[in-house]
Write a protein that holds these residues in place. Structure first.
Motif, PDB file in Angstrom:
ATOM      1  N   LEU A  84       0.833  -1.204   0.000  1.00  0.00           N
ATOM      2  CA  LEU A  84       0.000   0.000   0.000  1.00  0.00           C
ATOM      3  C   LEU A  84       0.868   1.254   0.000  1.00  0.00           C
ATOM      4  O   LEU A  84       0.560   2.236  -0.693  1.00  0.00           O
ATOM      5  CB  LEU A  84      -0.922  -0.005   1.225  1.00  0.00           C
ATOM      6  N   LEU A  85       1.954   1.217   0.750  1.00  0.00           N
ATOM      7  CA  LEU A  85       2.894   2.339   0.772  1.00  0.00           C
ATOM      8  C   LEU A  85       3.468   2.576  -0.619  1.00  0.00           C
ATOM      9  O   LEU A  85       3.516   3.717  -1.101  1.00  0.00           O
ATOM     10  CB  LEU A  85       4.018   2.047   1.779  1.00  0.00           C
ATOM     11  N   ARG A  86       3.875   1.512  -1.284  1.00  0.00           N
ATOM     12  CA  ARG A  86       4.458   1.631  -2.627  1.00  0.00           C
ATOM     13  C   ARG A  86       3.438   2.187  -3.625  1.00  0.00           C
ATOM     14  O   ARG A  86       3.729   3.116  -4.379  1.00  0.00           O
ATOM     15  CB  ARG A  86       4.952   0.259  -3.098  1.00  0.00           C
ATOM     16  N   TYR A  87       2.235   1.610  -3.616  1.00  0.00           N
ATOM     17  CA  TYR A  87       1.193   2.053  -4.543  1.00  0.00           C
ATOM     18  C   TYR A  87       0.852   3.531  -4.320  1.00  0.00           C
ATOM     19  O   TYR A  87       0.653   4.282  -5.271  1.00  0.00           O
ATOM     20  CB  TYR A  87      -0.076   1.204  -4.363  1.00  0.00           C
ATOM     21  N   SER A  88       0.782   3.928  -3.049  1.00  0.00           N
ATOM     22  CA  SER A  88       0.424   5.316  -2.726  1.00  0.00           C
ATOM     23  C   SER A  88       1.475   6.288  -3.249  1.00  0.00           C
ATOM     24  O   SER A  88       1.142   7.336  -3.810  1.00  0.00           O
ATOM     25  CB  SER A  88       0.283   5.483  -1.209  1.00  0.00           C
ATOM     26  N   MET A  89       2.735   5.922  -3.058  1.00  0.00           N
ATOM     27  CA  MET A  89       3.823   6.797  -3.520  1.00  0.00           C
ATOM     28  C   MET A  89       3.843   6.908  -5.042  1.00  0.00           C
ATOM     29  O   MET A  89       4.025   7.995  -5.602  1.00  0.00           O
ATOM     30  CB  MET A  89       5.162   6.275  -2.984  1.00  0.00           C
ATOM     31  N   ILE A  90       3.626   5.793  -5.714  1.00  0.00           N
ATOM     32  CA  ILE A  90       3.604   5.801  -7.191  1.00  0.00           C
ATOM     33  C   ILE A  90       2.418   6.620  -7.697  1.00  0.00           C
ATOM     34  O   ILE A  90       2.548   7.430  -8.624  1.00  0.00           O
ATOM     35  CB  ILE A  90       3.547   4.356  -7.742  1.00  0.00           C
ATOM     36  N   TYR A  91       1.263   6.417  -7.064  1.00  0.00           N
ATOM     37  CA  TYR A  91       0.047   7.136  -7.482  1.00  0.00           C
ATOM     38  C   TYR A  91       0.222   8.643  -7.358  1.00  0.00           C
ATOM     39  O   TYR A  91      -0.149   9.404  -8.264  1.00  0.00           O
ATOM     40  CB  TYR A  91      -1.137   6.655  -6.633  1.00  0.00           C
ATOM     41  N   ARG A  92       0.808   9.083  -6.256  1.00  0.00           N
ATOM     42  CA  ARG A  92       1.013  10.525  -6.055  1.00  0.00           C
ATOM     43  C   ARG A  92       1.951  11.118  -7.112  1.00  0.00           C
ATOM     44  O   ARG A  92       1.696  12.204  -7.642  1.00  0.00           O
ATOM     45  CB  ARG A  92       1.591  10.778  -4.652  1.00  0.00           C
ATOM     46  N   SER A 132       5.100   3.598  11.563  1.00  0.00           N
ATOM     47  CA  SER A 132       5.667   4.954  11.582  1.00  0.00           C
ATOM     48  C   SER A 132       5.906   5.473  10.170  1.00  0.00           C
ATOM     49  O   SER A 132       5.618   6.646   9.868  1.00  0.00           O
ATOM     50  CB  SER A 132       6.987   4.964  12.361  1.00  0.00           C
ATOM     51  N   THR A 133       6.409   4.603   9.281  1.00  0.00           N
ATOM     52  CA  THR A 133       6.663   4.995   7.894  1.00  0.00           C
ATOM     53  C   THR A 133       5.362   5.344   7.183  1.00  0.00           C
ATOM     54  O   THR A 133       5.293   6.321   6.423  1.00  0.00           O
ATOM     55  CB  THR A 133       7.386   3.861   7.135  1.00  0.00           C
ATOM     56  N   LEU A 134       4.319   4.562   7.434  1.00  0.00           N
ATOM     57  CA  LEU A 134       3.008   4.842   6.838  1.00  0.00           C
ATOM     58  C   LEU A 134       2.469   6.188   7.325  1.00  0.00           C
ATOM     59  O   LEU A 134       1.879   6.956   6.555  1.00  0.00           O
ATOM     60  CB  LEU A 134       2.018   3.728   7.192  1.00  0.00           C
ATOM     61  N   LYS A 143      -7.409   7.027  12.382  1.00  0.00           N
ATOM     62  CA  LYS A 143      -8.145   5.916  13.018  1.00  0.00           C
ATOM     63  C   LYS A 143      -7.556   4.568  12.624  1.00  0.00           C
ATOM     64  O   LYS A 143      -7.476   3.641  13.443  1.00  0.00           O
ATOM     65  CB  LYS A 143      -9.629   5.969  12.675  1.00  0.00           C
ATOM     66  N   ASP A 144      -7.097   4.443  11.365  1.00  0.00           N
ATOM     67  CA  ASP A 144      -6.468   3.200  10.920  1.00  0.00           C
ATOM     68  C   ASP A 144      -5.098   3.015  11.570  1.00  0.00           C
ATOM     69  O   ASP A 144      -4.728   1.900  11.956  1.00  0.00           O
ATOM     70  CB  ASP A 144      -6.319   3.195   9.399  1.00  0.00           C
ATOM     71  N   LEU A 145      -4.341   4.110  11.692  1.00  0.00           N
ATOM     72  CA  LEU A 145      -3.030   4.044  12.346  1.00  0.00           C
ATOM     73  C   LEU A 145      -3.179   3.675  13.818  1.00  0.00           C
ATOM     74  O   LEU A 145      -2.397   2.874  14.346  1.00  0.00           O
ATOM     75  CB  LEU A 145      -2.299   5.383  12.209  1.00  0.00           C
ATOM     76  N   ASP A 146      -4.198   4.228  14.473  1.00  0.00           N
ATOM     77  CA  ASP A 146      -4.452   3.898  15.882  1.00  0.00           C
ATOM     78  C   ASP A 146      -4.803   2.422  16.036  1.00  0.00           C
ATOM     79  O   ASP A 146      -4.373   1.763  16.990  1.00  0.00           O
ATOM     80  CB  ASP A 146      -5.601   4.760  16.432  1.00  0.00           C
ATOM     81  N   GLU A 147      -5.587   1.922  15.097  1.00  0.00           N
ATOM     82  CA  GLU A 147      -5.960   0.500  15.155  1.00  0.00           C
ATOM     83  C   GLU A 147      -4.737  -0.395  14.950  1.00  0.00           C
ATOM     84  O   GLU A 147      -4.582  -1.425  15.609  1.00  0.00           O
ATOM     85  CB  GLU A 147      -7.028   0.187  14.101  1.00  0.00           C
ATOM     86  N   LEU A 148      -3.856   0.028  14.037  1.00  0.00           N
ATOM     87  CA  LEU A 148      -2.625  -0.732  13.809  1.00  0.00           C
ATOM     88  C   LEU A 148      -1.725  -0.720  15.045  1.00  0.00           C
ATOM     89  O   LEU A 148      -1.132  -1.739  15.406  1.00  0.00           O
ATOM     90  CB  LEU A 148      -1.861  -0.163  12.607  1.00  0.00           C
ATOM     91  N   GLU A 149      -1.638   0.427  15.696  1.00  0.00           N
ATOM     92  CA  GLU A 149      -0.826   0.533  16.919  1.00  0.00           C
ATOM     93  C   GLU A 149      -1.373  -0.387  18.008  1.00  0.00           C
ATOM     94  O   GLU A 149      -0.610  -1.066  18.710  1.00  0.00           O
ATOM     95  CB  GLU A 149      -0.823   1.985  17.426  1.00  0.00           C
ATOM     96  N   ASP A 150      -2.692  -0.417  18.142  1.00  0.00           N
ATOM     97  CA  ASP A 150      -3.321  -1.275  19.141  1.00  0.00           C
ATOM     98  C   ASP A 150      -3.096  -2.749  18.808  1.00  0.00           C
ATOM     99  O   ASP A 150      -2.823  -3.570  19.693  1.00  0.00           O
ATOM    100  CB  ASP A 150      -4.824  -0.976  19.212  1.00  0.00           C
ATOM    101  N   LEU A 151      -3.193  -3.056  17.528  1.00  0.00           N
ATOM    102  CA  LEU A 151      -2.964  -4.431  17.074  1.00  0.00           C
ATOM    103  C   LEU A 151      -1.515  -4.852  17.316  1.00  0.00           C
ATOM    104  O   LEU A 151      -1.243  -5.993  17.691  1.00  0.00           O
ATOM    105  CB  LEU A 151      -3.311  -4.551  15.593  1.00  0.00           C
TER     106      LEU A 151
END
Length: 214
Positions: A84-92, A132-134, A143-151
Motif C-alpha cells: 500500500l505504501l508503494r502504490y500510494s507513492m507511485i500514485y502521487r 511509523s513509515t506509513l 483511526k487506521d493508524l491507531d488500530e494498527l498501533e493497538d494491534l
C-alpha cells in the motif's frame, strides 16, 4: 610484525614415490552379487485420515491453532501495508505528472519509488517501524493508524507474554477457561482479518486509479 618471505613455513608436499599405496580390494563376482537375496519390506498404507478443521479442534489444540492463524494473518497484513505504501507513492507521483506521462516516465517513477523503499529497507522493517513509515507518508487515516498501533501491542503481548500470564499448565483441564481463551483469540483473528481485508480493498482501489491515469 610482517613475516619475512624467507622465514615462512610451507606445508611439506610428499613426493609421488613416498605416497602410500592404496589397499587392494577383492573383486566381487557380479554373479554372486545378483544371487543375493534381498528382503523387501512392504509398507502398509493406512487410509488417509480426515483433514482436521477448526471445528474439530478443542482445548489447547484450538488455542495453538488460533495463535498460529493470528501471527500468519498479521504477517500478510504487514506485507500488504508495504504494498500500500508503494502504490500510494507511485500514485502521487503519477498524479503530479499526469499531463506529461508516457511509458518511459511511468517506469522511471516506479523505479525511483522502489529505490526509495529499498534504501529505507521497508521490507525489513518491524511492524512498529512500518506503522511509523506509513504515518510519515500520510498513507492511512489516523483511526487506521491507531488500530494498527493497538494491534501491534496485542500481537506483542501474544508473542511474549500470553502463556506466561495465563499459566496454562494450571488450567489445561479447565474447559470453561480454555473456551474463553479460544473465543478471545478468535475475536483477535477476526479483527486482524477484517483489517487486512480493508487494506486489500484500498490496494485494489489504488490499482484502478493508477490504471486510469495511465
Amino acid at each position: 610484525m610482517e613475516m619475512n618471505k624467507s622465514n615462512r613455513k610451507f606445508p611439506q608436499v610428499k613426493e609421488p614415490s613416498k605416497r602410500k599405496k592404496a589397499k587392494k580390494y577383492k573383486r566381487v563376482n557380479p554373479k554372486t552379487r545378483s544371487e543375493r537375496k534381498v528382503e523387501v519390506k512392504h509398507l502398509i498404507l493406512n487410509k488417509p485420515e480426515k483433514k482436521l478443521t477448526e471445528d474439530d479442534l478443542t482445548g489447547m489444540m484450538k488455542i495453538r491453532y488460533l495463535l498460529g492463524k493470528i501471527f500468519e494473518t498479521v504477517q500478510y497484513l504487514e506485507y500488504n501495508l508495504s504494498l500500500l505504501l508503494r502504490y500510494s507513492m507511485i500514485y502521487r507521483e503519477m498524479k503530479k505528472n499526469s499531463t506529461s506521462l508516457n511509458e518511459i516516465k511511468i517506469k522511471s517513477i516506479s523505479s525511483r519509488v522502489d529505490k526509495q523503499l529499498k534504501d529505507a529497507k521497508v521490507d525489513f522493517q518491524t511492524f512498529g517501524n512500518l506503522i511509523s513509515t506509513l504515518s510519515e507518508n500520510n498513507v492511512l487515516e489516523k483511526k487506521d493508524l491507531d488500530e494498527l498501533e493497538d494491534l501491534l501491542q496485542t500481537r506483542n503481548t501474544l508473542a511474549h507474554q500470553y502463556f506466561k500470564k495465563n499459566k496454562f499448565e494450571e488450567q489445561e483441564n479447565n474447559k470453561a477457561f480454555l473456551d474463553g481463551q479460544s473465543n478471545y483469540l478468535l475475536h483477535i483473528q477476526n479483527r486482524v482479518k477484517n483489517l487486512n481485508d480493508r487494506i486489500c480493498s484500498q490496494l485494489n482501489f489504488l490499482a484502478l486509479q493508477i490504471a486510469k491515469i495511465k
